[in-house]
Design an enzyme around this catalytic site. Sequence first.
Site, mmCIF file in Angstrom:
data_model
loop_
_atom_site.group_PDB
_atom_site.id
_atom_site.type_symbol
_atom_site.label_atom_id
_atom_site.label_comp_id
_atom_site.label_asym_id
_atom_site.label_seq_id
_atom_site.Cartn_x
_atom_site.Cartn_y
_atom_site.Cartn_z
ATOM 1 N N GLU A 243 0.840 -1.206 0.000
ATOM 2 C CA GLU A 243 0.000 0.000 0.000
ATOM 3 C C GLU A 243 0.870 1.249 0.000
ATOM 4 O O GLU A 243 1.637 1.489 0.936
ATOM 5 C CB GLU A 243 -0.931 0.026 1.215
ATOM 6 C CG GLU A 243 -1.803 1.278 1.248
ATOM 7 C CD GLU A 243 -2.714 1.335 2.453
ATOM 8 O OE1 GLU A 243 -3.279 2.412 2.708
ATOM 9 O OE2 GLU A 243 -2.855 0.302 3.128
ATOM 10 N N LYS A 375 -7.921 -15.516 16.050
ATOM 11 C CA LYS A 375 -8.126 -15.127 14.659
ATOM 12 C C LYS A 375 -9.583 -14.786 14.343
ATOM 13 O O LYS A 375 -10.057 -14.973 13.227
ATOM 14 C CB LYS A 375 -7.618 -16.228 13.716
ATOM 15 C CG LYS A 375 -6.136 -16.510 13.910
ATOM 16 C CD LYS A 375 -5.654 -17.718 13.162
ATOM 17 C CE LYS A 375 -4.189 -17.986 13.489
ATOM 18 N NZ LYS A 375 -3.678 -19.231 12.915
ATOM 19 N N ASP A 451 2.051 -14.366 12.680
ATOM 20 C CA ASP A 451 0.922 -14.970 11.979
ATOM 21 C C ASP A 451 0.010 -13.852 11.472
ATOM 22 O O ASP A 451 -0.646 -13.184 12.270
ATOM 23 C CB ASP A 451 0.152 -15.886 12.934
ATOM 24 C CG ASP A 451 -0.913 -16.708 12.217
ATOM 25 O OD1 ASP A 451 -1.318 -16.314 11.105
ATOM 26 O OD2 ASP A 451 -1.331 -17.747 12.773
ATOM 27 N N HIS A 549 -2.497 10.174 -1.360
ATOM 28 C CA HIS A 549 -2.646 8.897 -2.059
ATOM 29 C C HIS A 549 -2.489 9.055 -3.566
ATOM 30 O O HIS A 549 -2.001 8.152 -4.241
ATOM 31 C CB HIS A 549 -3.997 8.259 -1.720
ATOM 32 C CG HIS A 549 -3.959 7.475 -0.447
ATOM 33 N ND1 HIS A 549 -3.602 6.148 -0.409
ATOM 34 C CD2 HIS A 549 -4.202 7.829 0.842
ATOM 35 C CE1 HIS A 549 -3.644 5.710 0.835
ATOM 36 N NE2 HIS A 549 -4.000 6.719 1.619
#
Length: 564
Positions: A243, A375, A451, A549
């Site tokens: 990004e 998660k 993770d 951006h």
Amino acid sequence: MAMEVRRRVPPRGRSSGGDGERERVRVQAGDALPLPIRHTNLIFSALFAVSLAYLMRRWREKIRSSTPLHVVGLAEIVAICGLVASLIYLLSFFGIAFVQSVVSNSDDEEDFLIDSRSRGGAHAQGPPAPAPCALLGNPAAAPEKMPEEDEEIVAAVVAGKIPSYVLETRLGDCRRAAGIRREALRRITGREMDGLPLDGFDYASILGQCCELPVGYVQLPVGVAGPLLLDGRRLYVPMATTEGCLVASTNRGCKAIAESGGASSVVLRDGMTRAPAVRFPSARRAAELKGFLEDPANFDTLAVVFNRSSRFARLQGVKCAMAGRNLYVRFCCSTGDAMGMNMVSKGVQNVLDYLQDDFPDMDVISISGNFCSDKKSAAVNWIDGRGKSVVCEAIIKEDVVKKVLKTNVQSLVELNVIKNLAGSAVAGALGGFNAHASNIVAAIFIATGQDPAQNVESSQCITMLEAVNDGKDLHISVTMPSIEVGTVGGGTQLASQSACLDLLGVKGANRESPGSNARLLAAVVAGAVLAAELSLISAQAAGHLVQSHMKYNRSSKDMSKAAS
């Protein structure tokens, strides 16, 4: 499972032999030693002989003079050490060579490997040629022909005669196995996968711990934000992301924090959780176990049983919840510098085995009953915490807000209330009272071998902004109750991820203070989130988000063909 990983280099020199096979250079592990392996063997052999001869002579003299054999001098101690060291080396060297020869002979007998003795020439003398890969460096170059023995293996994999997952075990060469699997996949799907690199990665390092059935690896850029001045340390934070503007924005926040004197952090809790689900014939029996587990008088016994799983695992508490006759038991324990999922699971299994004697009617449905909660976004993690619970704060001076962040304190405070607090409440957010904490958590997690899926709960964060010092300065804080990180185990052991951990000074386990490296990494995550939140909220308050951006994240270049 014994495995010899061979590194193969491109062919060089002219063709030799009638079949046109090119001579290949085999790089052996011994070539990396300071001395050639034959010289090392000679040194240790001589050390063994000299040490043994000296000790035999000394012991013979002691026996003649009736001197106790256990009374030794400095020279004898040195000789004993030399004898033991040389003996260990020689036994290891020749023992490993013997085992490898046995394994190699066993592998040659596998039905899908071609017997090298029937081939003669280069195949009878050296290792098999490497599997081909996509030629990334020169798309116009003709692909190298795959050796006949590898062709037969590929054909067997495509036909389903050989499972793809056994290639590493059978071949004893992780790189070759990945190449063969990739070629089989290419023939099955008809896709070339030219942009997915194969060479340049140590496939042996992921065997049995990180990724199965590899066919290549994904390249991901790593940027660095900083210095982040946190708790008196100057830290450079690695962030793996695709990004645009993310690293630059975090870097601007780091600058604002540093020019204001730095940020500080505190770790409130440190404990990983696992919650098995068990079922009983009746709710009354489930309630009996709940009462037993939550009784403080039984905690010490449970802790002794739980802590057998590891020298770092220490049970901190047990919390239970019921749904009918189903009982969910949430164990929480410290795990040192490891993230700790495997560690806590082993401890939980120990306790379940222990409880089975007194509760034989207990039916263990699953080692994880989702009350952990791993998660998944869950209120239990937001309230009770999981992993490291961290608060990080800083006071940004008024002139820094104007000069670096291009806005003012009042606008920032107002925007945070309307956006991060009220807006998230309207959306029914659970732990999402922030601008983009998950952006930074994901980038740091990927760079440091965490993770990535645990970004879900690790990104739970509430960002608070308020005016202080008579409204002139800005107090900003982030509270993150469930940052799940570790500095040992899993992906942290891979070369690139290990290098990023080393950049932060938290690589591996801390021997002096177990767990402190993982806690520092969690504080770094919170500190980077603090910087990124400060910068993004400022950009939105100043109306600069779109412009940023458009500058950093809207390149018109077509990079799809730049595979190399």
